[in-house]
Design a protein around this motif. Structure first.
Motif, PDB file in Angstrom:
ATOM      1  N   ALA A 214       0.881  -1.357  -0.281  1.00 55.72           N
ATOM      2  CA  ALA A 214       0.316   0.370   0.086  1.00 55.72           C
ATOM      3  C   ALA A 214       0.740   1.365  -0.185  1.00 55.72           C
ATOM      4  N   GLU A 215       1.826   1.409   0.770  1.00 53.57           N
ATOM      5  CA  GLU A 215       2.918   2.356   0.688  1.00 53.57           C
ATOM      6  C   GLU A 215       3.561   2.408  -0.471  1.00 53.57           C
ATOM      7  N   ALA A 216       3.730   1.340  -1.476  1.00 55.07           N
ATOM      8  CA  ALA A 216       4.213   1.655  -2.778  1.00 55.07           C
ATOM      9  C   ALA A 216       3.625   2.463  -3.450  1.00 55.07           C
ATOM     10  N   VAL A 217       2.321   1.560  -3.764  1.00 52.18           N
ATOM     11  CA  VAL A 217       1.257   2.429  -4.348  1.00 52.18           C
ATOM     12  C   VAL A 217       1.291   3.468  -4.472  1.00 52.18           C
ATOM     13  N   TYR A 218       1.211   4.231  -2.762  1.00 53.47           N
ATOM     14  CA  TYR A 218       1.305   5.831  -2.315  1.00 53.47           C
ATOM     15  C   TYR A 218       2.282   6.638  -2.822  1.00 53.47           C
ATOM     16  N   GLU A 219       3.163   6.147  -2.817  1.00 53.36           N
ATOM     17  CA  GLU A 219       4.257   6.839  -3.009  1.00 53.36           C
ATOM     18  C   GLU A 219       4.668   6.688  -4.011  1.00 53.36           C
ATOM     19  N   ALA A 220       3.653   5.956  -4.481  1.00 54.76           N
ATOM     20  CA  ALA A 220       3.988   6.079  -7.165  1.00 54.76           C
ATOM     21  C   ALA A 220       3.531   6.581  -7.469  1.00 54.76           C
ATOM     22  N   SER A 221       2.260   6.643  -6.812  1.00 57.44           N
ATOM     23  CA  SER A 221       1.869   8.124  -7.342  1.00 57.44           C
ATOM     24  C   SER A 221       1.620   9.861  -6.900  1.00 57.44           C
ATOM     25  N   LYS A 222       2.404   9.748  -6.154  1.00 61.11           N
ATOM     26  CA  LYS A 222       3.505  10.962  -5.090  1.00 61.11           C
ATOM     27  C   LYS A 222       4.187  11.122  -6.361  1.00 61.11           C
ATOM     28  N   MET A 223       5.155   9.658  -7.179  1.00 63.98           N
ATOM     29  CA  MET A 223       6.170  10.132  -7.788  1.00 63.98           C
ATOM     30  C   MET A 223       5.697  10.295  -9.158  1.00 63.98           C
ATOM     31  N   GLY A 224       4.488  10.312  -9.985  1.00 63.79           N
ATOM     32  CA  GLY A 224       3.843  10.000 -11.060  1.00 63.79           C
ATOM     33  C   GLY A 224       3.708   9.222 -11.778  1.00 63.79           C
TER      34      GLY A 224
END
Length: 226
Positions: A214-224
């Motif tokens: 879930a953290e990976a998805v959140y970070e990936a969304s922030k980084m585009g």
């Protein structure tokens, strides 16, 4: 998985190293086969021109060493690296030796991180290539002088700022991860094994500096990324 045949006793035939050639140019594979099979302890047991073909052939060819070109098509410069990752995940005892025309410190490092046991450039002399094949077959690493120097430069170089860059395959996995798919379902969607999917997920977590999906998805969304 087949590796080396048992070591022979003095005075008998030597152990044989079974090799698979993965290169998109048939003339290169033919030339390598012709040269390598002059050695009594080397035997080419399979060939492939694409990643998909390599994965299909390797199960029945059962080589100990895969001689792998990194550029397997004109459309992708990373297909060989992705194949190296899949081979390392699916066949951990397999020795992958990269044989390519590309020499770049970051590329060499990425190949090692993908599971390659050795890296030599295609203009290496045949004595050096044969020695490298024998070395990786014994479980050792094998790098020609320039590749070894490239690794040292790459390790000494400051971060390039793209250490979080995801490969095209990892982006595909990330997209499915964002949809809540399990490793097994990701593997089915991408026609890869569950182990390989898990390997890619682990790389994504490491690159994004997180420990949970879930953290990976959140970070990936922030980084585009997604």
């Amino acid at each position: 998985m087949a590796a080396l045949t048992p070591l022979a006793a003095p005075g008998t035939a030597t152990a044989t190293v079974d090799i698979m050639l993965v290169d998109d140019h048939a003339i290169v594979r033919q030339g390598l086969r012709s040269i390598l099979e002059r050695e009594r302890d080397l035997r080419v047991v399979g060939e492939a021109s694409t990643a998909a073909e390599a994965l299909a052939v390797i199960g029945r060819a059962r080589p100990a060493v895969v001689l792998l070109d990194l550029k397997l098509s004109t459309s992708s410069d990373t297909e060989g690296l992705e194949l190296c990752e899949e081979l390392a995940a699916q066949h951990p005892q397999l020795a992958v030796l990269v044989l390519t025309t590309f020499l770049d410190e970051q590329l060499v490092l990425r190949a090692v991180q993908a599971g390659a046991r050795g890296y030599v450039v295609k203009d290496v002399d045949m004595t050096g290539l044969v020695r490298a094949i024998r070395d990786v077959a014994r479980g050792e690493s094998a790098f020609d002088a320039r590749s070894a120097a490239a690794i040292i430069r790459g390790l000494k170089a400051p971060p390039a700022g793209d250490d979080k860059k995801l490969t095209p395959r990892e982006c595909e996995v990330l997209g499915l991860l964002a949809r809540g798919l399990s490793n097994r379902d990701i593997g089915r969607r991408l026609y890869i094994s569950e182990t390989t999917a898990k390997f890619h997920v682990g790389n994504i977590l490491r690159k994004l500096g997180v420990t949970r999906r879930a953290e990976a998805v959140y970070e990936a969304s922030k980084m585009g990324f997604i």
